[in-house]
Write a protein that holds these residues in place. Structure first.
Motif, mmCIF file in Angstrom:
data_model
loop_
_atom_site.group_PDB
_atom_site.id
_atom_site.type_symbol
_atom_site.label_atom_id
_atom_site.label_comp_id
_atom_site.label_asym_id
_atom_site.label_seq_id
_atom_site.Cartn_x
_atom_site.Cartn_y
_atom_site.Cartn_z
ATOM 1 N N ASP A 1 -5.649 0.544 -1.023
ATOM 2 C CA ASP A 1 -5.995 1.505 0.033
ATOM 3 C C ASP A 1 -7.419 1.305 0.545
ATOM 4 O OD1 ASP A 1 -6.869 2.231 -2.479
ATOM 5 O OD2 ASP A 1 -6.829 4.381 -2.086
ATOM 6 N N ARG A 2 -8.214 0.555 -0.211
ATOM 7 C CA ARG A 2 -9.600 0.302 0.215
ATOM 8 C C ARG A 2 -9.730 -1.028 0.967
ATOM 9 N NH1 ARG A 2 -12.808 0.833 -5.021
ATOM 10 N NH2 ARG A 2 -10.937 1.628 -6.007
ATOM 11 N N SER B 1 -6.528 -1.049 -5.687
ATOM 12 C CA SER B 1 -7.546 -0.800 -4.648
ATOM 13 C C SER B 1 -7.017 -1.114 -3.259
ATOM 14 C CB SER B 1 -8.782 -1.668 -4.906
ATOM 15 O OG SER B 1 -9.075 -1.777 -6.257
ATOM 16 N N ASP C 1 -9.662 -3.420 3.907
ATOM 17 C CA ASP C 1 -9.798 -3.252 5.350
ATOM 18 C C ASP C 1 -9.583 -4.608 6.016
ATOM 19 O OD1 ASP C 1 -10.519 -2.728 7.917
ATOM 20 O OD2 ASP C 1 -12.596 -2.168 7.485
ATOM 21 N N THR D 1 0.838 -1.208 0.000
ATOM 22 C CA THR D 1 0.000 0.000 0.000
ATOM 23 C C THR D 1 0.871 1.256 0.000
ATOM 24 O OG1 THR D 1 -1.608 -1.247 1.285
ATOM 25 C CG2 THR D 1 -1.959 1.127 1.169
#
Lengths: 185, 80
Positions: free
Chosen positions: A64-65, A62, A67, A16
């Motif tokens: 950073d998205r 993606s 979780d 990330t």
């Protein structure tokens, strides 16, 4: 010197932050299961190659998205792959039916028995291809790829009980198809 | 429930599992190639070269026009 293998979470954190080498480690860790899973959904080599690449590219873009509190990296990655497969399946209507190779049957049974088995397998491939969603995906993930039911439930975004029920219905359809050779609704 | 591929479906499931191919040896490299950002430095260098050439031509043209007009102005003012 003891070399510890970094876990997914630390690799994801590094990737990330832009560390491509960390993401390469994740690709090497998951390329085989992702590839297998997609192939079971498509049974087409080139489509599998393309969708598997798209899965990792999409995951990287993606990151950073992602979780980690909501699930593991592998589940998230498989979910991306499953979504891409479903979209591709919608576009092409049906993937080609897997063609079984003759040599796989050469050392078992008589030629007549082998031909019969080959026909049965072909029919089951067709039946699986025609099986409606979400039964098809649940069956492939839980039974063919032998993913734990909890992971299939997380990928599909449903309860474990729902996956069990879908798998059970899919098996019932396939058995019925095999016995009667009539198309599945 | 450990996924039990029992009965009539089991040989077919085993066959499908065995038939699954492996990714190509350069799979990871192919993915990494797609992650590389476009080579902006090359584009910027081209832009500078062509931009510089254009600015030079435009500058020469403007200087030529200024010289022409100033000569004409001087000629006309001398005649008057």
């Amino acid at each position: 010197m003891l070399c510890e293998t970094p876990d997914d979470e630390s690799l994801v954190a590094r990737a990330t932050a832009g560390d491509v080498a960390a993401f390469e480690s994740l690709i090497r860790r998951y390329e085989k299961p992702v590839f297998r899973m997609i192939w079971q959904m498509t049974t087409h080599r080139q489509t599998t190659e393309d969708l598997a690449q798209e899965t990792f590219v999409k995951a990287f873009r993606s990151l950073d998205r992602f979780d980690s509190g909501r699930g593991s990296f592998s589940t998230w990655l498989y979910t991306i792959a499953r979504n891409l497969c479903r979209n591709a399946h919608r576009k092409v209507v049906q993937f080609p039916v897997l063609k079984l190779r003759d040599e796989e049957f050469s050392d078992e049974g008589t030629p007549g028995e082998n031909a019969e088995r080959r026909e049965d397998f072909q029919r089951l491939d067709e039946a699986l291809n025609q099986l409606e969603e979400p039964f098809r995906t649940s069956f492939i993930l839980a039974v063919v790829e032998e993913f734990p039911l909890a992971e299939v439930a997380a990928i599909e975004g449903v309860a474990v009980g729902t996956v069990k029920s879908r798998v059970s219905r899919a098996k019932e359809h396939l058995r019925t198809f095999l016995k009667s050779s009539t198309p599945i609704d | 429930m450990k996924n039990e591929p029992s009965d009539s479906l089991e040989p077919w499931i085993r066959e499908r599992q065995e038939a699954a191919p492996k990714p190509s040896a350069d799979f990871a490299e192919s993915v990494l190639q797609q992650l590389k950002p476009p080579r902006r430095d090359e584009g910027a260098a081209k832009f500078l070269v062509w931009g510089g050439k254009l600015a030079l031509v435009a500058g020469i043209a403007v200087m030529g026009m200024v010289r022409t007009y100033s000569s004409l102005y001087l000629m006309c003012s001398n005649q008057l």
